[in-house]
Motif scaffolding. Structure first.
Motif, PDB file in Angstrom:
ATOM      1  N   LEU A 146       1.525  -8.017   1.707  1.00  0.00           N
ATOM      2  CA  LEU A 146       1.460  -9.539   1.418  1.00  0.00           C
ATOM      3  C   LEU A 146       2.022  -9.807   0.031  1.00  0.00           C
ATOM      4  O   LEU A 146       2.757 -10.689  -0.172  1.00  0.00           O
ATOM      5  N   ALA A 147       1.542  -8.880  -1.010  1.00  0.00           N
ATOM      6  CA  ALA A 147       2.186  -9.044  -2.344  1.00  0.00           C
ATOM      7  C   ALA A 147       3.666  -8.694  -2.403  1.00  0.00           C
ATOM      8  O   ALA A 147       4.406  -9.276  -3.188  1.00  0.00           O
ATOM      9  N   ALA A 148       4.281  -7.884  -1.451  1.00  0.00           N
ATOM     10  CA  ALA A 148       5.467  -7.630  -1.474  1.00  0.00           C
ATOM     11  C   ALA A 148       6.570  -9.005  -1.184  1.00  0.00           C
ATOM     12  O   ALA A 148       7.377  -9.273  -1.830  1.00  0.00           O
ATOM     13  N   GLY A 149       5.897  -9.563  -0.396  1.00  0.00           N
ATOM     14  CA  GLY A 149       6.614 -10.782  -0.228  1.00  0.00           C
ATOM     15  C   GLY A 149       6.375 -12.070  -0.761  1.00  0.00           C
ATOM     16  O   GLY A 149       7.399 -12.803  -1.303  1.00  0.00           O
ATOM     17  N   TYR A 150       5.214 -12.025  -1.324  1.00  0.00           N
ATOM     18  CA  TYR A 150       4.707 -13.374  -2.086  1.00  0.00           C
ATOM     19  C   TYR A 150       4.956 -13.331  -3.623  1.00  0.00           C
ATOM     20  O   TYR A 150       5.201 -14.337  -4.395  1.00  0.00           O
ATOM     21  N   GLU A 151       4.537 -11.970  -4.436  1.00  0.00           N
ATOM     22  CA  GLU A 151       4.374 -11.869  -5.522  1.00  0.00           C
ATOM     23  C   GLU A 151       5.888 -12.607  -6.161  1.00  0.00           C
ATOM     24  O   GLU A 151       5.749 -12.810  -7.407  1.00  0.00           O
ATOM     25  N   PRO A 152       7.000 -12.071  -5.749  1.00  0.00           N
ATOM     26  CA  PRO A 152       8.331 -12.388  -6.521  1.00  0.00           C
ATOM     27  C   PRO A 152       8.264 -14.016  -6.808  1.00  0.00           C
ATOM     28  O   PRO A 152       8.746 -14.342  -7.742  1.00  0.00           O
TER      29      PRO A 152
END
Length: 542
Positions: A146-152
């Motif tokens: 999830l972080a890979a998709g949303y953090e940027p």
């Protein structure tokens, strides 16, 4: 005869640099973010300018409005904000006050962000989604996919308002949805249920009593999964463009923070994705809570500074009994006392920001210090703000009691930070748990105090008294607030004698540690260098 000649009125506090604050700028350099001075000063000039001040006023005079349905009867669950709210949000995001530090590898990135959050204060309400977005990133990292998709997108410096599929937007904001009406701070009493689905998602059913900034794109929320309380990511809009059934029931009619929407929310089979392991929801979301607690300290310190410079500005331009107020001995005592409290809060806030930055980079000692000092600071600085705001308001007399002065809004805002993210009792008991269960935490705190040993005998005596009181096991929970207050005062004293202005440090040690003062502000002892203290507190207009 002229009956309406206006004289002896104070010029508007407009056209100043809110970052023109010696305690802030010294801390910025000391805590490793000297490279950001130019950025902070730029934002300070914006914050003290007429447009930003007017946006803050309008955002509060035109609070958000809930629209549950459109004209045709379709459920929309949208909140409308005044254009000034969006302008304040745009400035905050573009200057990286939200999650930008998580994408910045430079040492001091979190310190720079803290200084900007402190400086940008035309309105406190819009800081809520900014703060939660900042705090959401480390919690979201418990789910790497999830972080890979949303953090940027969370760290992007683009304010992209509107309910659309998150991954189609240019920038995202995150909120938090934990509190339920039967539980309050006891989140383990939550009854919202999460049912696992074959595709790996969950469906949430339940009612949340406080969900701040409901127009954010993503929410971290707690719900009871089969293996216990668990953290989930809940988007407002699903990938296919449909609205997630996260129903906004009503907006809270709050004392302050009125420009920010806080909603009661019902989940009606809302789609969610798990963040962290089942049954470890509190441990997962505590990363977010700790950072929002940091922002509570920053916000309270910023509020004190705003009250102080408003009072000092008024006193510098208003005359009574043949002299300017700032030249009246008793008013000088009041203003100096307010200044000492403000600087002590700011120095502590910047130390906490530095610890946060170094802990995020793997410094275990700083992480241990932050664990206790953040709870200590959250308790004490936030507790001190309401009394400080009331005294600053009184410096303006009847003019301060009128909405146009801005002081009533500041006063209404002042109790919030002590309540938000754990009330005073929660913070105090958290300190006791940390001291009892984590030896490295107590060691880190003692090391911080030891760095100031011998610098002031009043501080040394206060530290000895704290150690004696901590060693007494009698009724520790009953004495929790007193113990944490003592810890806060010796920590502030240690920071001031090492890094503060000598006149401020002397006044603090005499009044807060040696007890040479009364119970109200304006009771500093004779001999305090009022002139040196007040020189750091009166804003300069351009």
């Amino acid at each position: 005869m002229t009956t309406h000649e206006v004289f002896n009125q104070v010029p508007p506090l407009v056209g100043h640099d809110t970052a023109d604050d010696p305690a802030l700028l010294d801390g910025l350099a000391r805590e490793g973010a000297g490279w950001a001075v130019g950025q902070v000063r730029e934002l300070g000039r914006l914050a003290g300018g007429a447009p930003a001040i007017e946006h803050g006023r309008l955002a509060n005079e035109h609070p958000p409005v809930l629209r549950t349905h459109d004209r045709y009867g379709h459920r929309v669950d949208e909140v409308e904000f005044h254009p000034s709210w969006h302008e304040l949000m745009r400035t905050a995001v573009e200057h990286g006050l939200h999650a930008a530090p998580w994408a910045d590898d430079r040492p001091g990135a979190h310190v720079a962000r803290a200084a900007k959050f402190y400086t940008w204060r035309p309105d406190a309400g819009h800081g809520c989604p900014i703060s939660m977005t900042y705090a959401a990133v480390p919690a979201l990292r418990h789910a790497p996919d999830l972080a890979a998709g949303y953090e940027p997108l969370l760290t992007a410096r683009t304010y992209d308002f509107g309910l659309r599929p998150p991954l189609t937007k240019r920038g995202l904001l995150a909120g938090m949805s934990m509190t339920e009406k039967q539980g309050g701070s006891d989140v383990r009493a939550n009854t919202t249920v999460a049912r696992p689905q074959p595709d790996g998602s969950y469906r949430l059913v339940g009612h949340k009593w406080f969900t701040s900034a409901p127009m954010c794109d993503l929410f971290l929320t707690l719900a009871q999964a089969p293996d216990g309380l668990t953290c989930f990511l809940v988007p407002r809009v699903l990938p296919d463009g449909t609205r997630n059934p996260m129903r906004l029931m009503r907006l809270k009619d709050k004392l302050g923070n009125r420009s920010n929407a806080s909603a009661e929310v019902e989940y009606e089979d809302a789609v969610a994705w798990r963040v962290g392991d089942e049954g470890r929801g509190v441990r997962t979301i505590i990363d977010m809570v700790n950072l929002t607690r940091l922002d509570c300290v920053i916000g309270a310190a910023a509020g004190m500074r705003q009250g102080l410079i408003t009072a000092a500005h008024h006193a510098a331009h208003r005359s009574a009994f043949g002299r300017y107020l700032v030249d009246q001995p008793l008013m000088r005592n009041v203003l100096a006392d307010l200044a000492v409290e403000s600087e002590a809060a700011t120095v502590l806030m910047m130390r906490l920001a530095g610890a946060t930055d170094r802990a995020a980079r793997g410094d275990a000692t700083e992480a241990a210090f932050k664990r206790i000092a953040l709870a200590v600071g959250k308790y004490w600085v936030c507790k001190r703000w309401p009394g400080h705001a009331a005294e600053a308001l009184e410096c303006l007399g009847g003019n301060g009691y009128v909405e146009e002065s801005g002081m009533p809004r500041l006063f209404r805002e002042s109790p919030l930070n002590s309540i938000w993210e754990g009330s005073g009792n929660v913070a105090a008991l958290d300190v006791l748990r940390a001291l009892a269960g984590q030896p490295e935490v107590a060691a880190a705190f003692r090391a911080e105090l030891a760095a100031a040993a011998g610098a002031d005998p009043r501080l040394d005596a206060a530290v000895r008294q704290v150690e004696a009181d901590l060693a007494d096991p009698t009724d520790r929970e009953v004495r929790a607030r007193r113990l944490v207050e003592q810890l806060a005062l010796v920590l502030q004293g240690a920071l001031l004698v090492r890094h503060g202005h000598p006149a401020v440090a002397d006044a603090f040690c005499a009044s807060r540690l040696a007890g040479d003062r009364g119970h109200a502000y304006g009771t500093l002892p004779t001999g305090v260098d009022f002139t040196a203290i007040l020189a750091r507190s009166t804003p300069t207009l351009t």
